[in-house]
Design a protein around this motif. Sequence first.
Motif, mmCIF file in Angstrom:
data_model
loop_
_atom_site.group_PDB
_atom_site.id
_atom_site.type_symbol
_atom_site.label_atom_id
_atom_site.label_comp_id
_atom_site.label_asym_id
_atom_site.label_seq_id
_atom_site.Cartn_x
_atom_site.Cartn_y
_atom_site.Cartn_z
ATOM 1 N N VAL A 39 0.878 -1.174 0.240
ATOM 2 C CA VAL A 39 0.130 -0.211 0.000
ATOM 3 C C VAL A 39 0.958 1.211 -0.078
ATOM 4 O O VAL A 39 1.428 1.478 0.945
ATOM 5 N N LYS A 40 0.887 1.955 -1.166
ATOM 6 C CA LYS A 40 1.642 3.231 -1.357
ATOM 7 C C LYS A 40 0.574 4.381 -0.965
ATOM 8 O O LYS A 40 -0.142 4.433 -1.727
ATOM 9 N N SER A 41 1.175 5.288 0.162
ATOM 10 C CA SER A 41 0.222 6.349 0.304
ATOM 11 C C SER A 41 0.684 7.835 0.282
ATOM 12 O O SER A 41 1.763 7.687 0.039
ATOM 13 N N SER A 42 -0.178 8.632 0.013
ATOM 14 C CA SER A 42 0.397 10.127 0.090
ATOM 15 C C SER A 42 -0.200 10.665 1.219
ATOM 16 O O SER A 42 -1.358 10.282 1.800
ATOM 17 N N LEU A 43 -0.055 11.984 1.773
ATOM 18 C CA LEU A 43 -0.578 12.809 2.752
ATOM 19 C C LEU A 43 -2.101 12.936 2.221
ATOM 20 O O LEU A 43 -3.000 12.845 3.422
ATOM 21 N N GLN A 44 -2.413 13.117 1.216
ATOM 22 C CA GLN A 44 -3.788 13.351 0.927
ATOM 23 C C GLN A 44 -4.659 12.051 1.035
ATOM 24 O O GLN A 44 -5.627 12.088 1.571
ATOM 25 N N SER A 45 -4.147 10.955 0.467
ATOM 26 C CA SER A 45 -4.851 9.817 0.633
ATOM 27 C C SER A 45 -5.037 9.359 2.067
ATOM 28 O O SER A 45 -6.323 8.929 2.658
#
Length: 226
Positions: free
Chosen positions: A172-178
Amino acid sequence: MPNHRRPTKRNRNAGTKKSGFKRQSPFTIPAENQLPFYENLNLQATVQKKINGKRVTFLVEKLTSGYSYACTIDDLCRVLTYCPVEDLTGLSLFILRQPKKKETILSPCWGRFVYEFNYQGTVQPAIIIEAVNPAKEIVVKVSDVSLFFQRELDQLGKEGHEIRRIGKKVMVKSSLQSVRSTQLYRTVLHEVGHHVQTKRAVGSYLEKEVFADNYAKQIRALIPDE
């Protein structure tokens, strides 16, 4: 006298406790000051806010390199105003927390509800929101993806996380927005749901999780999209 020792013969203690096997320290989350790991805080700030006329305390822990808080205190206050006043009764402590390295391995989560959090000598319910490092992928080892887990992956995908499956691993690759989308509109409200259920007759673990999920969905439906 001839030496009858055979150097190639296996030592009978090899691989046993006598030779030190499994004597190393267990890989567990260490306790500090005889407190639960989530109560050991390195505070940076304490902020007082009012939500629906009630005073609420926010504790903010110092961040380590690479970590960020995806939600601001104002974000949390805005979402919490959509919860009925009676649902927040008795819940006045929120914590933005920096997880330790072992915790991210052994007990990773977006947030958690603590029924009895000891703060300044007062034991009270609290909701914790964890800091995240977007540069690090979440790796979950699974032999089989259950229906419940697949639904969670589908939901994470809708919230902007990138999901990849490599063999028996789910990445699972996340960004601050997600992460913000997940924590602000699902995690926080889910944990408030756990607080609400303490006042009601909710039974098994599964029933409690279903109740908290449904509560989060009901409140989310009241919040206008940004």
